[in-house]
Scaffold this motif. Structure first.
Motif, PDB file in Angstrom:
ATOM      1  N   UNK A 132       0.850  -1.185   0.000  1.00  0.00           N
ATOM      2  CA  UNK A 132       0.000   0.000   0.000  1.00  0.00           C
ATOM      3  C   UNK A 132       0.885   1.234   0.000  1.00  0.00           C
ATOM      4  N   UNK A 133       0.274   2.372  -0.314  1.00  0.00           N
ATOM      5  CA  UNK A 133       1.030   3.622  -0.304  1.00  0.00           C
ATOM      6  C   UNK A 133       1.488   3.954   1.110  1.00  0.00           C
ATOM      7  N   UNK A 134       0.626   3.692   2.085  1.00  0.00           N
ATOM      8  CA  UNK A 134       0.983   4.006   3.475  1.00  0.00           C
ATOM      9  C   UNK A 134       2.157   3.161   3.939  1.00  0.00           C
ATOM     10  N   UNK A 135       2.149   1.873   3.569  1.00  0.00           N
ATOM     11  CA  UNK A 135       3.263   1.003   3.952  1.00  0.00           C
ATOM     12  C   UNK A 135       4.579   1.538   3.394  1.00  0.00           C
ATOM     13  N   UNK A 136       4.543   1.979   2.144  1.00  0.00           N
ATOM     14  CA  UNK A 136       5.763   2.496   1.517  1.00  0.00           C
ATOM     15  C   UNK A 136       6.240   3.768   2.210  1.00  0.00           C
ATOM     16  N   UNK A 137       5.310   4.681   2.457  1.00  0.00           N
ATOM     17  CA  UNK A 137       5.704   5.962   3.047  1.00  0.00           C
ATOM     18  C   UNK A 137       6.173   5.810   4.495  1.00  0.00           C
ATOM     19  N   UNK A 138       5.741   4.749   5.180  1.00  0.00           N
ATOM     20  CA  UNK A 138       6.154   4.541   6.571  1.00  0.00           C
ATOM     21  C   UNK A 138       7.563   3.955   6.674  1.00  0.00           C
ATOM     22  N   UNK A 139       8.123   3.528   5.551  1.00  0.00           N
ATOM     23  CA  UNK A 139       9.485   2.992   5.587  1.00  0.00           C
ATOM     24  C   UNK A 139      10.440   4.051   6.143  1.00  0.00           C
ATOM     25  N   UNK A 140      11.389   3.580   6.965  1.00  0.00           N
ATOM     26  CA  UNK A 140      12.323   4.522   7.580  1.00  0.00           C
ATOM     27  C   UNK A 140      13.185   5.237   6.545  1.00  0.00           C
ATOM     28  N   UNK A 147       8.744  13.502   2.160  1.00  0.00           N
ATOM     29  CA  UNK A 147       7.288  13.619   1.987  1.00  0.00           C
ATOM     30  C   UNK A 147       6.877  15.088   2.024  1.00  0.00           C
ATOM     31  N   UNK A 148       7.474  15.839   2.937  1.00  0.00           N
ATOM     32  CA  UNK A 148       7.175  17.272   3.050  1.00  0.00           C
ATOM     33  C   UNK A 148       7.526  17.995   1.744  1.00  0.00           C
ATOM     34  N   UNK A 149       8.705  17.679   1.214  1.00  0.00           N
ATOM     35  CA  UNK A 149       9.150  18.333  -0.023  1.00  0.00           C
ATOM     36  C   UNK A 149       8.235  17.963  -1.195  1.00  0.00           C
ATOM     37  N   UNK A 150       7.808  16.685  -1.247  1.00  0.00           N
ATOM     38  CA  UNK A 150       6.907  16.257  -2.321  1.00  0.00           C
ATOM     39  C   UNK A 150       5.590  17.032  -2.261  1.00  0.00           C
ATOM     40  N   UNK A 151       5.007  17.130  -1.058  1.00  0.00           N
ATOM     41  CA  UNK A 151       3.737  17.848  -0.916  1.00  0.00           C
ATOM     42  C   UNK A 151       3.898  19.310  -1.335  1.00  0.00           C
ATOM     43  N   UNK A 152       5.037  19.888  -1.021  1.00  0.00           N
ATOM     44  CA  UNK A 152       5.279  21.284  -1.398  1.00  0.00           C
ATOM     45  C   UNK A 152       5.318  21.434  -2.915  1.00  0.00           C
ATOM     46  N   UNK A 153       5.921  20.446  -3.609  1.00  0.00           N
ATOM     47  CA  UNK A 153       5.976  20.523  -5.078  1.00  0.00           C
ATOM     48  C   UNK A 153       4.593  20.408  -5.701  1.00  0.00           C
ATOM     49  N   UNK A 155       5.109  19.489  11.041  1.00  0.00           N
ATOM     50  CA  UNK A 155       4.107  18.420  10.975  1.00  0.00           C
ATOM     51  C   UNK A 155       4.771  17.051  11.088  1.00  0.00           C
ATOM     52  N   UNK A 156       4.166  16.170  11.894  1.00  0.00           N
ATOM     53  CA  UNK A 156       4.708  14.828  12.089  1.00  0.00           C
ATOM     54  C   UNK A 156       4.588  14.001  10.805  1.00  0.00           C
ATOM     55  N   UNK A 157       5.424  12.972  10.723  1.00  0.00           N
ATOM     56  CA  UNK A 157       5.466  12.154   9.511  1.00  0.00           C
ATOM     57  C   UNK A 157       4.127  11.479   9.241  1.00  0.00           C
ATOM     58  N   UNK A 158       3.477  10.943  10.284  1.00  0.00           N
ATOM     59  CA  UNK A 158       2.222  10.227  10.042  1.00  0.00           C
ATOM     60  C   UNK A 158       1.139  11.164   9.514  1.00  0.00           C
ATOM     61  N   UNK A 159       1.192  12.449   9.921  1.00  0.00           N
ATOM     62  CA  UNK A 159       0.240  13.423   9.384  1.00  0.00           C
ATOM     63  C   UNK A 159       0.567  13.781   7.932  1.00  0.00           C
ATOM     64  N   UNK A 160       1.857  13.857   7.617  1.00  0.00           N
ATOM     65  CA  UNK A 160       2.262  14.109   6.228  1.00  0.00           C
ATOM     66  C   UNK A 160       1.790  12.969   5.324  1.00  0.00           C
ATOM     67  N   UNK A 161       1.910  11.742   5.830  1.00  0.00           N
ATOM     68  CA  UNK A 161       1.454  10.579   5.056  1.00  0.00           C
ATOM     69  C   UNK A 161      -0.041  10.687   4.775  1.00  0.00           C
TER      70      UNK A 161
END
Length: 327
Positions: free
Chosen positions: A54-62, A69-75, A84-90
Motif C-alpha cells: 500500500x502507499x501508506x506502507x511504503x511511506x512509513x518505511x524509515x 514527503x514534506x518536499x513532495x507535498x510542497x511541489x 508536521x509529524x510524519x504520520x500526518x504528512x502521510x
C-alpha cells in the motif's frame, strides 16, 4: 501485485524521484527482501512500487524520510507547517492522491449514448476523414518536392548532385510511359527500374531539361486505391537554361515499401511533355492537371488490369477519352 492505485502509483513515483540512487537501491532491497536485483534506478523504482502492499506502507518505511514527503507535498502546492509529524504528512499525501483519483473519474467521458454525443462522434469521424485527405495531399506535395528536387539536381548546369539518383527509388517492375509532343506526337514505354531510372536521368543529365512542378490546387491532384496504391498527378513547366520549352503533365503510382518505415517506391509513371511548338502560337497556359481525383481512380482501375484483348481495348478507350492522354 502492487496494492497502489494509479494516482498513488504516480504520486509515489514522483516522490521517489526526490531520493538519490543509493537511497533508492537500499529501499528496493528492503521492500523486496533482496530478492530482486535491479539493473538500474528505473528497475529499482518499478520494483518498489510493485512490491509495496500500500502507499501508506511504503511511506512509513524509515528510508522514506519525513523531509522527503514534506518536499513532495510542497511541489504539489500543498502547504503544510514544517513541524508536521510524519504520520500526518502521510495522511495528507493519501488524501491528495484520493482527490486526484476522483478528479480523473469525473474527467472520464461517459459512454456515447446521448444523441448529442453521437452527433459529436459522427462529426469527429468526418473531421478525421478530412484530416486524412489533408495528410494525403501533403504526401503528394512532399513526394513532388523530393522527386523533382532529386531529379533536377542531376542537371550538370546546377553543379554536382547532392544525392544519388538510381533504380533504388523504383519497384523492380516499374513502367514508364513517355509521351512527347514537339512537331509530332510520340509514345514510348520503358520497363524495369534500371531502364526507367536511366531514361528519366537522361532528360536532365543529357538533354539538360529542368522540370518545374506547379504544386497549387490546379497543378497537383492525388488519389488512392483501396489496396494502398497512391496516385499523384502533377503538372508543370519544362525549361532548359533560361528558356521555357513547354509544359509537362505526369502521373505517379506509389506503393509503400513494407520493409522500410515511411518509404514509398514508384510503381509506374506516365509522363507527357508538350513542346511550345505544339501549342497555339504565342500561348503558354499555366500548368494545370486536367483530370480530377475520380479520373485518377479510374486510371488505377485500368492499369491494374493486364493481358487480355478486352483490357487493351479498355486502355485504348480510356486514353482516347482524354483522361489518360493528359499524362
Amino acid at each position: 501485485m502492487s496494492g497502489l492505485s494509479f494516482s498513488e502509483m504516480e504520486g509515489c513515483r514522483n516522490l521517489l524521484g526526490l531520493l538519490d540512487n543509493d537511497e533508492i537501491m537500499a529501499l528496493c532491497d528492503t521492500v523486496t527482501n533482496r530478492l530482486v536485483q535491479p539493473e538500474d534506478r528505473q528497475d529499482a523504482v518499478r520494483a518498489i512500487l510493485v512490491y509495496s502492499q500500500s502507499a501508506e506502507e511504503l511511506l512509513r518505511r524509515r528510508k522514506v524520510h519525513r523531509e522527503v514527503i514534506f518536499k513532495y507535498l510542497a511541489t504539489q502546492g500543498i502547504i503544510i507547517p514544517p513541524a508536521t509529524e510524519k504520520h500526518n504528512l502521510i495522511q495528507h499525501a493519501k488524501d491528495y492522491w484520493q482527490k486526484q483519483s476522483q478528479l480523473k473519474l469525473k474527467e472520464t467521458p461517459e459512454p456515447v449514448t446521448k444523441t448529442e454525443n453521437i452527433q459529436l462522434f459522427q462529426q469527429q469521424v468526418k473531421e478525421d476523414k478530412k484530416a486524412e485527405k489533408v495528410d494525403f495531399r501533403r504526401l503528394g506535395e512532399e513526394f513532388c518536392h523530393w522527386f523533382f528536387g532529386l531529379l533536377n539536381s542531376q542537371n550538370p548546369f546546377l553543379g554536382p548532385p547532392q544525392h544519388e539518383w538510381g533504380p533504388q527509388h523504383f519497384w523492380h517492375d516499374v513502367k514508364l510511359r513517355f509521351y512527347y509532343n514537339t512537331s509530332e506526337q510520340n509514345v514510348t514505354d520503358y520497363y524495369g527500374a534500371e531502364i526507367v531510372s536511366l531514361r528519366l536521368l537522361s532528360l536532365v543529365k543529357e538533354e539538360f531539361l529542368f522540370l518545374s512542378p506547379n504544386l497549387d490546387s490546379h497543378g497537383l491532384k492525388c488519389a488512392s486505391s483501396p489496396h494502398g496504391l497512391v496516385m499523384v498527378g502533377v503538372a508543370g513547366t519544362v525549361h532548359r537554361g533560361n528558356t521555357c520549352l513547354g509544359i509537362f503533365e505526369q502521373i505517379f503510382g506509389l506503393i509503400r515499401c513494407p520493409f522500410v518505415e515511411n518509404t514509398w517506391k514508384i510503381k509506374f509513371i506516365n509522363l507527357k511533355i508538350r513542346g511550345e511548338s505544339s501549342l497555339a502560337p504565342g500561348t503558354l497556359p499555366k500548368p494545370a492537371v486536367k483530370f480530377e481525383q475520380s479520373d485518377l481512380e479510374a486510371f488505377y482501375n485500368v492499369i491494374t488490369l493486364c493481358g487480355t484483348s478486352e483490357v487493351r481495348h479498355n486502355v485504348k478507350q480510356f486514353l482516347d477519352s482524354g483522361t489518360g492522354d493528359q499524362v
